[in-house]
Structure formats: structure tokens, C-alpha cells
Design a protein around this motif. Sequence first.
Motif, PDB file in Angstrom:
ATOM      1  N   TYR A  21       0.795  -1.223   0.000  1.00 49.16           N
ATOM      2  CA  TYR A  21       0.000   0.000   0.000  1.00 49.16           C
ATOM      3  C   TYR A  21       0.836   1.286   0.000  1.00 49.16           C
ATOM      4  CZ  TYR A  21      -3.524  -3.384   1.439  1.00 49.16           C
ATOM      5  OH  TYR A  21      -4.348  -4.474   1.506  1.00 49.16           O
ATOM      6  N   PHE A  22       2.112   1.205   0.434  1.00 52.70           N
ATOM      7  CA  PHE A  22       2.923   2.415   0.568  1.00 52.70           C
ATOM      8  C   PHE A  22       4.264   2.239  -0.131  1.00 52.70           C
ATOM      9  CE2 PHE A  22       0.301   1.905   4.422  1.00 52.70           C
ATOM     10  CZ  PHE A  22      -0.485   3.036   4.316  1.00 52.70           C
ATOM     11  N   TRP A  23       5.086   3.307  -0.108  1.00 51.08           N
ATOM     12  CA  TRP A  23       6.407   3.236  -0.743  1.00 51.08           C
ATOM     13  C   TRP A  23       7.398   2.628   0.243  1.00 51.08           C
ATOM     14  CZ3 TRP A  23       6.176   6.776   2.900  1.00 51.08           C
ATOM     15  CH2 TRP A  23       7.303   7.472   3.311  1.00 51.08           C
ATOM     16  N   TRP A  24       8.581   2.297  -0.235  1.00 52.40           N
ATOM     17  CA  TRP A  24       9.529   1.539   0.569  1.00 52.40           C
ATOM     18  C   TRP A  24       9.943   2.259   1.846  1.00 52.40           C
ATOM     19  CZ3 TRP A  24      14.080   4.059   1.385  1.00 52.40           C
ATOM     20  CH2 TRP A  24      14.489   4.999   0.443  1.00 52.40           C
ATOM     21  N   GLY A  25       9.906   3.570   1.867  1.00 47.75           N
ATOM     22  CA  GLY A  25      10.299   4.316   3.069  1.00 47.75           C
ATOM     23  C   GLY A  25       9.393   4.070   4.257  1.00 47.75           C
ATOM     24  N   SER A  26       8.176   3.579   4.019  1.00 47.97           N
ATOM     25  CA  SER A  26       7.264   3.303   5.136  1.00 47.97           C
ATOM     26  C   SER A  26       7.808   2.221   6.055  1.00 47.97           C
ATOM     27  CB  SER A  26       5.891   2.895   4.601  1.00 47.97           C
ATOM     28  OG  SER A  26       5.978   1.716   3.818  1.00 47.97           O
ATOM     29  N   ALA A  27       8.687   1.361   5.535  1.00 50.39           N
ATOM     30  CA  ALA A  27       9.265   0.310   6.365  1.00 50.39           C
ATOM     31  C   ALA A  27      10.120   0.891   7.487  1.00 50.39           C
ATOM     32  CB  ALA A  27      10.120  -0.630   5.505  1.00 50.39           C
ATOM     33  N   PHE A  28      10.608   2.120   7.299  1.00 49.37           N
ATOM     34  CA  PHE A  28      11.386   2.785   8.344  1.00 49.37           C
ATOM     35  C   PHE A  28      10.513   3.646   9.250  1.00 49.37           C
ATOM     36  CE2 PHE A  28      14.417   2.125   4.843  1.00 49.37           C
ATOM     37  CZ  PHE A  28      15.392   1.410   5.513  1.00 49.37           C
ATOM     38  N   LEU A  29       9.466   4.224   8.704  1.00 48.88           N
ATOM     39  CA  LEU A  29       8.639   5.140   9.492  1.00 48.88           C
ATOM     40  C   LEU A  29       7.814   4.431  10.547  1.00 48.88           C
ATOM     41  CD1 LEU A  29       7.416   7.676   6.770  1.00 48.88           C
ATOM     42  CD2 LEU A  29       9.364   7.848   8.333  1.00 48.88           C
ATOM     43  N   ILE A  30       7.649   3.100  10.451  1.00 48.25           N
ATOM     44  CA  ILE A  30       6.910   2.393  11.500  1.00 48.25           C
ATOM     45  C   ILE A  30       7.647   2.459  12.841  1.00 48.25           C
ATOM     46  CG2 ILE A  30       5.744   0.807   9.923  1.00 48.25           C
ATOM     47  CD1 ILE A  30       7.833  -1.297  10.688  1.00 48.25           C
ATOM     48  N   ASN A  31       8.940   2.821  12.820  1.00 48.99           N
ATOM     49  CA  ASN A  31       9.688   2.943  14.062  1.00 48.99           C
ATOM     50  C   ASN A  31       9.242   4.147  14.894  1.00 48.99           C
ATOM     51  OD1 ASN A  31      11.341   0.783  13.267  1.00 48.99           O
ATOM     52  ND2 ASN A  31      12.757   2.148  12.198  1.00 48.99           N
ATOM     53  N   LEU A  32       8.716   5.172  14.247  1.00 46.55           N
ATOM     54  CA  LEU A  32       8.508   6.448  14.930  1.00 46.55           C
ATOM     55  C   LEU A  32       7.482   6.408  16.059  1.00 46.55           C
ATOM     56  CD1 LEU A  32       8.750   8.940  11.923  1.00 46.55           C
ATOM     57  CD2 LEU A  32      10.538   8.148  13.480  1.00 46.55           C
ATOM     58  N   PRO A  33       6.287   5.806  15.871  1.00 47.87           N
ATOM     59  CA  PRO A  33       5.323   5.814  16.982  1.00 47.87           C
ATOM     60  C   PRO A  33       5.853   5.137  18.245  1.00 47.87           C
ATOM     61  CG  PRO A  33       4.241   5.219  14.925  1.00 47.87           C
ATOM     62  CD  PRO A  33       5.704   5.220  14.650  1.00 47.87           C
ATOM     63  N   ALA A  34       6.520   3.993  18.080  1.00 52.54           N
ATOM     64  CA  ALA A  34       7.033   3.272  19.253  1.00 52.54           C
ATOM     65  C   ALA A  34       8.139   4.070  19.946  1.00 52.54           C
ATOM     66  CB  ALA A  34       7.549   1.898  18.841  1.00 52.54           C
ATOM     67  N   MET A  35       9.026   4.679  19.160  1.00 52.73           N
ATOM     68  CA  MET A  35      10.100   5.463  19.766  1.00 52.73           C
ATOM     69  C   MET A  35       9.551   6.719  20.441  1.00 52.73           C
ATOM     70  SD  MET A  35      12.822   3.786  19.522  1.00 52.73           S
ATOM     71  CE  MET A  35      13.265   2.261  18.698  1.00 52.73           C
ATOM     72  N   ALA A  36       8.520   7.317  19.852  1.00 51.71           N
ATOM     73  CA  ALA A  36       7.886   8.476  20.485  1.00 51.71           C
ATOM     74  C   ALA A  36       7.273   8.084  21.829  1.00 51.71           C
ATOM     75  CB  ALA A  36       6.818   9.058  19.563  1.00 51.71           C
ATOM     76  N   LEU A  37       6.659   6.904  21.867  1.00 49.54           N
ATOM     77  CA  LEU A  37       6.068   6.423  23.124  1.00 49.54           C
ATOM     78  C   LEU A  37       7.158   6.183  24.170  1.00 49.54           C
ATOM     79  CD1 LEU A  37       3.200   5.706  24.087  1.00 49.54           C
ATOM     80  CD2 LEU A  37       3.692   3.323  23.506  1.00 49.54           C
ATOM     81  N   LEU A  38       8.283   5.634  23.745  1.00 55.05           N
ATOM     82  CA  LEU A  38       9.395   5.417  24.668  1.00 55.05           C
ATOM     83  C   LEU A  38       9.919   6.747  25.210  1.00 55.05           C
ATOM     84  CD1 LEU A  38      11.596   3.708  26.012  1.00 55.05           C
ATOM     85  CD2 LEU A  38      12.840   3.717  23.850  1.00 55.05           C
TER      86      LEU A  38
END
Length: 465
Positions: free
Chosen positions: A159-176
Motif C-alpha cells: 500500500y505504501f512506498w519503501w520508506g514506510s518500512a522505516f517510518l513504523i519505528n517512529l510511533p514506538a520510539m515516540a512512546l518510549l
Amino acid sequence: MSDRRAWAGLAVLVLPCLLISMDVSVLFFALPFISADLGPTGPEQLWIMDAYGFTLAGGLITMGAVGDRIGRRKLLLIGAAAFSAASVVAAYAPTAELLIAARALLGVAGATLMPSTLSLIRTLFPDDAKRKTAIAVWTGGVTAGAFLGPIVGGLLLEYFWWGSAFLINLPAMALLLLLGPALLPESRNPAPGRFDFPGALLSITAALGVVYGMKKLAVEGFSTGPALALVAGTALAAAFVVRQRRTAHPLLDLELFRDRTFGASIGINVVAMFCFIGSSLFTNQYVQLVLGMRPFEAALWSLAVAPMIGVGIAVASTLAQRLRVAPLVASGLVVLAVGFVVLAQVDVGSSIWLVLVGSGLVGTGVLVTTTLTGDRILTAAPPEHVGSASAISETGVELGGALGMAVLGTVGAAVYHRQMADAVAGLPADAAAAAQDTLGGAVAVAAPCPTPRCSAPPARRSSAA
């Protein structure tokens, strides 16, 4: 600290571990899209995949010592911020060179997270029984990331471009970053001494040389560059040990290894990961090349073993509260051995379930064993050196994995090459060389050939390898 706060803190700690292990494999599906978009050369493609794992392995011991000095929670939060920034750079990298650099930075940041999370578990859970359960949950998070990486990567790329595989890190790191200061206690060595910068340099270069050399030799066969890297890395590791014995403020307290519990636990971890990664090298090829599954389909099938592994870890953690750990660790190794016996029965006509049962037993044995030894490593180390002890544990895991690929990969390749000699007799020279070199080459040679003479022997012989 209340139990509720401690378990909430554990949930926060598991998140980065899940993502770190996912990042090793999440690019499996994205690489073709990256190649089409950025046009990397062949060596650049390899470095896009490898830069993360190499810098992660190289930085673990150094970052564990840094956490002991500046505070493990502080280092964890710094690493989370760096991991987030590097993820954004990687997602929007306009060139292959910048993507490689971002992947390397992700590995450095990952090296700050892994030992910090494990060492903070000891602070959160001083009670032995609760700590064993917490380590089992932590181990499950790391394992889940390895399973979920290919699946999540495949879904995102639908559904998305290849960069989305890296952006999934952001919500979890923001929560941390948001919850970490409130839920995680700070801990550090109260009298760390001066930081050993020469020792840190030796540690990083030694780990990079050894892991790089082993993995390249396992995947690509013998070549001068990786062989020299392995020799140089080994020599630097010896120099690191000599320095740590002589310096007044060592980066790594080698006295830890005088404790038989600590040394044995590290050794068992190395052996367990040696077996796990080595067997995965073959089972993944079998499922995709012999059974003909696409990577995403194979990844979905791999989820079938998750309940077996989960039950095994839960049972071991429960029994560890009532029984001695040594027999339970031995039981885990027995389960691991039984898994290899099952996998030895696999041939070209076997059901996928035989492969899954064997792989599930191997995974259960490995994770039961490493969960129990992880607790022993933490408790054997004095509180002021728990960060370094955690880093040694993680480095052992990386080293065991690299050895598994190098040793078992080389043995498997040699057996395959010898047993395919008769099967390729009569084929054109180029086709025979390709089929005898690798299983993938045999599949490529057999695919366009309409006669049983071409296709049947490679398929039959591949099962024996």
C-alpha cells in the motif's frame, strides 16, 4: 516501585527491542523497490542490507559500558531519539549512499537500546521470579520482531512506498521518549572511572571485522577481503582482551568470566544462536526454493510455530520459579537437538508441517535456553556492571549467529556441492557449474528445462544437502 508501574515500564522496554529485531529483516521485500528507485550498484545493495547488522554488533560492548557510566535510562532515551532521526533519514533518502549511512546510524542507535533495555529489567524487577517472567517477555518481543519483520514489510509495500518500512519505528520510539522518564528508573555505576577510549576503538573494530568476515565468507564463499577482515578482527579482539587486563579502568570487566554461571551462560547463548541461525539458513531455502513459496507466503507460514514457542517459554519460566535452572537449560538444549533430528527427516516430498515442527522445536529450545541464561547473566553480574554484562550477552548472540552462518553454511555448501556432482553430469558446463554451486542456481537451471533429465536430479539431490 509498584508492580503495575514495573510491568508498564517493561512494556515500554519491549517496544524498541521488537523494532530493532524487525529492522534486520524488514527490508527483505523492500530491496527491489529501493533498487528501482535509487539504482544502487551491487555492492551498495549489499551494504544497504548489511550496514545495520554490522554497526549494531560492533557497538554493543562500547554502548553497554557507556550506559554504565552516564545512566542506562539516559542512554536508552538518547538512542531512541537517534533511532527516530535515522529512520526519517532512511525513509526519505534520495541516494543509496545516504541510505547506507542512515542504516549504519540505525545500527549504532540500536546498540544503545539493546543492552540498556535488558539491564533496566534488573532494576525494575529485583524479585527473582518476576524478573524471570520479565526476561521471557523481553525475549518474546525480540523473537516476535524477527517473525514479524518480513510480514510487516510485505504488507506495507502493498500500500505504501519503501520508506514506510522505516517510518513504523517512529510511533514506538515516540512512546518510549514520552513514557520512559516516568516509568523507568535511572541506574548507573556509581564509580565508573575514566572511559577507556582505546579499548572502545578496539572493541568496535574487532567486532566489525569478525562479524563482517564470517557473514561474507558464509554467504559469498571464500575471498581475500573477508578472510583478512576475520583475521584482523580476531587479532584486534586479542589485543582488546590484553588491554582490558592491564588498564586501570577497563571498558569490560573480565572478572565477570571468572563466575562460572556467567561464562557458561554466555557460551550457551553462542551455541544456541549458532544452531538457530544455521538451521534457519537451510529451512528458509528449502521452503522458498524446494517448496516454491514466495517470501511473504513463507513468512506467514512461519507464524504457525509461534504458539509452540510461546508455550515453551511460558512453561520454562513457570518451572524456573520452582526448579533449578541448570536442568531446565539442559532440557531446552535437548528440545533443540530433537528439532534437528526432525529436520534431518525432511526431503523433497516432505510436508511443510514437518519443516514447521522441526523449526518450532529448534526455536523453542533456543528461546527457552536463552531466556533462562539471560536471567543468569544479569544476576551473576554486579549491579554496577550490568550494562556491560548485557552488552556481552547481546554480542554473544551476534557472534553465535555469524558463526552459524559461516560454519554450517560452509559445511552445507560443501555437502551440496559434492552430492550434486553426479546430478549435473551431462549438462552444459555453465549450467552444471551454476546448479552445483547453490540450490538457487539449481532451481534457475531446472526451471526452463522441460525434460526430467534436467529438472529431476537437482530437485532430488537438493533435499540431501
